[in-house]
Enzyme design. Structure first.
Site, PDB file in Angstrom:
ATOM      1  CG  ASP A   1     -87.625-101.000  36.551  1.00  0.00           C
ATOM      2  OD1 ASP A   1     -86.309-100.570  36.652  1.00  0.00           O
ATOM      3  OD2 ASP A   1     -88.491-100.748  37.217  1.00  0.00           O
TER       4      ASP A   1
ATOM      5  CD  GLU B   1     -82.958-102.712  38.747  1.00  0.00           C
ATOM      6  OE1 GLU B   1     -84.478-102.756  38.556  1.00  0.00           O
ATOM      7  OE2 GLU B   1     -82.830-101.958  39.457  1.00  0.00           O
TER       8      GLU B   1
END
Ligand code: GLC
Length: 579
Positions: free
Chosen positions: A222, A295
């Site tokens: 993330d 990401e």
């Protein structure tokens, strides 16, 4: 009778063949599950892990080979699980560790890989590490980024810099206990870790090892581009970021130009370290390759660094956000062509592509590009070379759900104003999955849902779409069948705009049929001569995938010189002869 040299030769050829086999992830069909909204089995209105387990067979039905799940770990849910209080515990809202283990076991039986969302940039402020850090405990003192700020000439204490949080407002929050500010690039309940502290890095490495030990097949990493901030100067101070001139609102994320808070040169190296942990785990424990999906909303050249370099391997899958970030409703075929080819050109040699068009942070594909383009994007993602990544519900063409200001819970919207909350809210893309036309779309048997179910659930749901021959769901399933063809899974790709209106993707592999996907992006009827677009094409093709926009049937034969596309029609053609 076999001779020794013959046996040795066979062994060598056999080994080479195994070595040459593509790892599972290269052509995988990934599916992102947002567990809160997928399937609720205990009637509390929030999806859970048992719900995921129950629906793994559905993943199988639609040809999914791997799923990445948004977080389900212990969390006060300020950012719906992206604020983790315990990196090694399942939140009771989602179930228990046993439920997690059952999910993994069932997924292994079905041969669906499970990818965990790893959130390294920050923890929750309710994480034990943060509480101890705020208390100034020696070991934890530098786990996070702390600074006393400055007292101005009026005697008012000010944050250390002008840095702004993604969710609005200063990225610094005062902590009474420690009498210092801490940095939070997201919500104030998401304090940023200090990755310059080797002990923090080791804690995170340990989190990876823990979940690898529990049988996960990899991690979606993330918000990695936020991991490092610029290093403090010798006085421990940080520089202000330069101002952007398009907003005067110091609380707006765009107020500053992000040169010190994202994309620091150290960041990809963290990923290289994590890759080594995964490789070591595999070397010690065997099994298939474990993967990293990263990401980062960075400029494409920086994204490429996450693949690794000549001395270090990085993520197998740095998310390709070129389409999700840069395509708009009015984008023409040349723009599609450019974005796709740009990724393929810049990708380091020997690496593999991936394609993303939807996720839990962006509006639904059908709401961004129009419901008429749902099949277009599914066909594009699933017939381009590389792996496809589908956000749950996009296979049905789910649209944004309506969520009133009163019902809005996303901090990115709630930290702003009612007047423009729709521009910021991620809730519309997170409304519950549509399984049936029963109450609450079959998502829950309870009497409430954490976000309202979208009003159109009776028209767009799994049960209904299973029964409609050219529904988005059935087009999606047909695509998965096509992905098993060697040409589509491993053939070369050539992507060309035929005109402003039509995009063409050619896939070819020696000795096999040629496949061409055609996309009529707008609402005019278009006629294309494929022989002028691609050289050396077979003369005739057959329709192998049609949509509800088509007037042709599967199996109809067409000359490569003249293919007519109906408004918004996307199709896949297969040559009638092999090449
Ligand atoms: C990522 C997630 C997003 C989350 C943020 C902070 O961008 O996709 O949902 O709010 O990181 O963790």
């Amino acid at each position: 009778m076999a001779t020794w040299s013959g046996i040795v030769f066979l062994l060598v050829v056999g080994l080479l063949a195994v070595d040459a086999a593509d790892p599972w992830w290269k052509t995988a069909s990934f599916y992102q599950i947002y567990p809160r909204s997928f399937k609720d089995t205990n009637g509390d209105g929030v999806g859970d892990l048992n719900g995921v387990t129950e629906k793994l067979e559905y993943l199988k039905e639609i040809g999914i080979t791997a799923t990445w799940l948004s977080p389900f770990l212990k969390s006060p849910m300020a950012d719906f699980g992206y604020d983790i209080a315990d990196f090694k515990e399942v939140d009771p809202l989602f179930g228990t560790m046993e439920d997690f283990e059952n999910m993994v076991a069932r997924a292994k039986e079905l041969n669906v890989k499970i990818i965990l969302d790893f959130v390294p940039n920050h923890s929750s402020d309710e994480c034990d590490w943060f509480i101890r850090s705020a208390n100034g405990e020696e070991k934890y003192k530098d786990y996070y980024i702390w600074h006393p700020g400055f007292v101005d000439e009026d005697g008012v204490r000010r944050p250390p810099t002008n840095w702004v949080s993604v969710f609005r407002g200063s990225a610094w929050e005062w902590n009474e206990n420690r009498q210092e500010y801490y940095l939070h690039q997201f919500h104030k309940k998401q304090p940023d870790f200090n990755f310059r502290n080797p002990v923090v890095r080791e804690e995170m490495n340990d989190v990876l090892r823990f979940w690898l030990g529990k049988g996960v097949d990899g991690f979606r990493v993330d918000a990695i581009y936020h991991a490092f901030e610029v290093e403090a100067d010798e006085d421990g101070n940080y520089p202000d970021e330069p101002r952007n001139d398009w907003t005067d609102d110091p609380d707006e994320y765009g107020y500053t130009h992000k040169i010190y808070t994202v994309d620091q040169p150290e960041t990809p190296h963290l990923v290289y370290e994590w890759r080594q942990i995964l490789e070591q785990f595999q070397a010690d424990n065997g099994g298939d390759e474990r993967i990293l999906m990263v990401e980062t909303w960075s400029p494409i050249e920086i994204v490429m660094d996450y693949y690794g370099n000549s001395t270090a391997d990085g993520a197998q899958i740095p998310f390709n956000f070129q389409l999700i970030s840069n395509l708009y409703y009015d984008s023409d075929a040349y723009h599609y062509e450019y974005l796709i080819n740009n990724w393929l050109t810049l990708m380091p040699e020997g690496k593999s592509a991936n394609w993303v068009i939807g996720n839990h942070d962006k509006n639904r594909v059908g709401s961004r590009f129009g419901a008429d383009r749902v099949d277009l994007f599914n066909i594009l993602l699933l017939t381009l070379p590389g792996c496809s990544i589908t956000y749950n519900g996009e296979e049905l063409g789910m649209l944004d759900g309506y969520v009133s200001w009163e019902d809005t819970v996303d901090p990115q919207a709630c930290n702003g104003y009612e007047a423009n909350y729709m521009d910021n809210s991620r809730d519309p893309a997170r409304t519950p999955m549509h399984w049936t036309d029963d109450k609450y779309a079959g998502f829950t048997n309870g009497s409430t849902t954490w976000l309202p179910v979208a009003l159109d659930y009776a028209q767009r749901n799994v049960k209904k779409e299973r029964g409609v021959s050219l529904s988005h769901l059935n087009v999606y399933k047909r695509l998965q069948e096509l992905r098993k063809e060697p040409t589509i899974s491993g053939g070369a790709g050539e992507i060309k705009a035929v005109s402003s209106y039509v995009l063409a993707v050619k896939r070819s592999l020696s000795g096999n049929y040629v496949y061409i996907s055609l996309f009529n992006i707008f609402d005019s009827i278009e006629n294309v001569n494929l022989s002028e677009v691609f050289s050396g094409l077979p003369a005739t093709f057959q329709y192998t995938l049609i949509t509800d926009k088509s007037i042709k049937q599967v199996g109809d034969v067409v000359s490569a010189k003249s293919v007519t596309l109906m408004p918004h029609e996307s199709i896949v053609l297969r040559s009638t002869t092999t090449v």
